[in-house]
Design an enzyme around this catalytic site. Structure first.
Site, PDB file in Angstrom:
ATOM      1  N   HIS A  70       0.506  -1.442   0.288  1.00 16.72           N
ATOM      2  CA  HIS A  70       0.176  -0.365   0.109  1.00 16.72           C
ATOM      3  C   HIS A  70       0.549   1.308   0.054  1.00 16.72           C
ATOM      4  O   HIS A  70       2.187   1.288   0.657  1.00 16.72           O
ATOM      5  CB  HIS A  70      -0.525  -0.460   1.098  1.00 16.72           C
ATOM      6  CG  HIS A  70      -1.514   1.439   1.653  1.00 16.72           C
ATOM      7  ND1 HIS A  70      -1.283   2.114   2.735  1.00 16.72           N
ATOM      8  CD2 HIS A  70      -2.322   2.507   1.073  1.00 16.72           C
ATOM      9  CE1 HIS A  70      -1.446   3.200   2.984  1.00 16.72           C
ATOM     10  NE2 HIS A  70      -2.401   3.290   1.647  1.00 16.72           N
ATOM     11  N   HIS A  79      -8.105  -4.910  17.531  1.00 16.03           N
ATOM     12  CA  HIS A  79      -9.040  -5.633  18.016  1.00 16.03           C
ATOM     13  C   HIS A  79      -8.408  -6.747  17.923  1.00 16.03           C
ATOM     14  O   HIS A  79      -8.715  -8.444  18.171  1.00 16.03           O
ATOM     15  CB  HIS A  79     -10.186  -5.573  17.318  1.00 16.03           C
ATOM     16  CG  HIS A  79      -9.832  -5.609  15.863  1.00 16.03           C
ATOM     17  ND1 HIS A  79      -9.133  -5.120  15.003  1.00 16.03           N
ATOM     18  CD2 HIS A  79     -11.047  -6.818  15.034  1.00 16.03           C
ATOM     19  CE1 HIS A  79     -10.113  -5.761  13.454  1.00 16.03           C
ATOM     20  NE2 HIS A  79     -10.077  -6.565  13.862  1.00 16.03           N
ATOM     21  N   TYR A 138       0.296   9.273  -0.699  1.00 18.13           N
ATOM     22  CA  TYR A 138       0.616  10.639  -0.954  1.00 18.13           C
ATOM     23  C   TYR A 138      -0.166  11.301  -0.611  1.00 18.13           C
ATOM     24  O   TYR A 138      -1.208  11.570  -1.395  1.00 18.13           O
ATOM     25  CB  TYR A 138       1.980  10.928  -1.022  1.00 18.13           C
ATOM     26  CG  TYR A 138       3.427   9.623  -1.105  1.00 18.13           C
ATOM     27  CD1 TYR A 138       4.054   9.730   0.394  1.00 18.13           C
ATOM     28  CD2 TYR A 138       3.295   8.663  -1.460  1.00 18.13           C
ATOM     29  CE1 TYR A 138       4.581   8.790   1.241  1.00 18.13           C
ATOM     30  CE2 TYR A 138       4.190   7.823  -1.118  1.00 18.13           C
ATOM     31  CZ  TYR A 138       4.991   8.035  -0.064  1.00 18.13           C
ATOM     32  OH  TYR A 138       6.130   6.940   0.491  1.00 18.13           O
ATOM     33  N   ARG A 139      -0.600  12.774   0.189  1.00 20.23           N
ATOM     34  CA  ARG A 139      -1.510  13.347  -0.248  1.00 20.23           C
ATOM     35  C   ARG A 139      -0.772  15.176   0.655  1.00 20.23           C
ATOM     36  O   ARG A 139       0.023  14.765   0.740  1.00 20.23           O
ATOM     37  CB  ARG A 139      -2.559  12.979   0.545  1.00 20.23           C
ATOM     38  CG  ARG A 139      -2.385  12.490   2.797  1.00 20.23           C
ATOM     39  CD  ARG A 139      -3.606  11.959   3.392  1.00 20.23           C
ATOM     40  NE  ARG A 139      -2.599  11.444   4.498  1.00 20.23           N
ATOM     41  CZ  ARG A 139      -2.141  10.202   4.674  1.00 20.23           C
ATOM     42  NH1 ARG A 139      -1.852   9.507   3.772  1.00 20.23           N
ATOM     43  NH2 ARG A 139      -2.010   9.887   5.695  1.00 20.23           N
ATOM     44  N   HIS A 198      12.588  -1.302   3.278  1.00 21.43           N
ATOM     45  CA  HIS A 198      12.017  -0.727   4.596  1.00 21.43           C
ATOM     46  C   HIS A 198      14.090   0.118   4.190  1.00 21.43           C
ATOM     47  O   HIS A 198      13.628   1.388   4.544  1.00 21.43           O
ATOM     48  CB  HIS A 198      12.676  -1.104   5.781  1.00 21.43           C
ATOM     49  CG  HIS A 198      11.385  -1.254   6.674  1.00 21.43           C
ATOM     50  ND1 HIS A 198      11.004  -0.837   7.688  1.00 21.43           N
ATOM     51  CD2 HIS A 198      10.598  -2.889   6.741  1.00 21.43           C
ATOM     52  CE1 HIS A 198       9.721  -0.984   7.877  1.00 21.43           C
ATOM     53  NE2 HIS A 198       9.913  -2.911   7.682  1.00 21.43           N
TER      54      HIS A 198
END
Length: 342
Positions: A112, A176, A115-116, A146
């Site tokens: 995934h 959860h 960028y915003r 990484h």
């Protein structure tokens, strides 16, 4: 308090993110060979729009989606106001490129990227990151992912990765289930060049501690633009070598069933915890594009337990927990001894 962004900030970030979408799609089509992205442009009634690209049933990718959006509005969603109350009352603008890839072969991880950039009156910030979700553990693959993103961060500031890596571990965590979605990567949000680098909610977590141990951010708009550019460019070299290494590995129904089972965790995170999904739905975004991140197939199994000493057990016991992937020598030794290094 807030330095004004350059006058062409919106156009500049839009062009950066459109270019990133184009480069990623081109690189993925080249390595898949069979699959091609289908593009669908859309317009948002409240302002803005985007272009969604989806590749289905390729030789490598069961489904791959790479989206670009540029949207604006008058009333901020509560998910933003709760984080940045000073933005309330201003018209807002947001643009971003997001991507989720679901390969066929269980030995190739799901990945995934997002960028915003966001503006609301005097308030602006950059956010983004990339994270990897393996189904079968190989430390060398994790290290490559990484390392490429660490180098990208360090081109701008040597301290950023020290915060962004644990911030990613913190964000992509299924509370959860008490486990990580994958092996992490980098994650950052609300970066405006002021204050502490860490802007999350867990002030006792590792990311916050790392942020407190270094100097406050003194990055300007151009520095943060370069950060998004560098990290976006790091994606293909962080991921394509994994495909090249794993695509020819044969697998049976056992591996496929485990892949589908672990995809269920991916679905759970995206629908329950992901802020991007919540923001998109709260702002009347395009539902098809928002839910593009979900895999085409997934499964759930009550009370599943992996066989002790199996690759599946190593995945669930080690590779769904935050680790020092690059420098932990004990982890490296364990992976070598158990044939899950390379």
């Amino acid at each position: 308090m807030f330095k004004e962004p350059p006058k062409n900030s919106r156009e500049k970030t839009k062009n950066l993110l459109l270019t990133l979408q184009n480069k990623i799609c081109s690189g993925l089509e080249n390595i898949d060979e069979k699959g091609k992205f289908i593009e669908e442009s859309w317009i948002r009634d409240e302002g803005g729009g985007g272009r969604s690209r989806v590749l289905k049933n390729g030789s490598i990718f069961e489904q791959a989606g790479v989206n670009f959006s540029e949207v604006q509005g008058k009333e901020l969603p509560q998910s933003i106001v709760s984080q940045r109350p000073e933005a309330k009352g201003h018209e807002w603008f947001a643009t971003g490129t997001s991507m989720v890839l679901h390969p066929k072969n269980p030995y190739i991880p799901t990945v995934h990227l997002n960028y915003r950039y966001f503006e609301a009156g005097p308030v602006w910030w950059f956010g983004g990151g990339a994270d990897l979700t393996p189904f079968y553990p190989y430390l060398s693959d994790v290290r490559n992912f990484h390392n490429e993103h660490k180098k990208a961060c360090e081109k701008v500031d040597n301290d950023l990765h020290k915060v962004f890596k644990p911030w990613c571990d913190e964000y992509f965590f299924l509370k959860h289930r008490n486990e990580s979605r994958g092996i992490g990567g980098i994650f950052y949000d609300y970066q405006d060049g002021s204050g502490n680098i860490y802007r999350g909610n867990n002030q006792n977590g590792e990311a916050s501690k790392a942020s407190q141990s270094i100097s406050k951010s003194n990055l300007n708009w151009d520095n943060l633009f370069s950060l998004a550019e560098n990290c976006g460019q790091a994606f293909l070299p962080s991921y394509l070598p994994i495909i090249e290494k794993r695509a020819s590995q044969t697998y049976s129904s056992r591996e496929r069933e485990f892949q589908l089972y672990r995809r269920g965790r991916y679905v759970e995170f995206n629908l329950v915890w992901d802020r991007g999904t919540i923001f998109g739905l709260q702002t009347n975004g395009r539902t098809e594009s928002i839910l593009m991140s979900l895999p085409p197939l997934a499964r759930w199994e009550y009370g599943y337990k992996a066989k002790k000493g199996s690759r599946e057990e190593f995945l669930t016991s080690i590779f769904t927990k935050p680790q020092d992937w690059l420098d932990d020598k004990d982890l490296e030794k364990f992976c070598l001894e158990n044939n899950i290094f390379d």
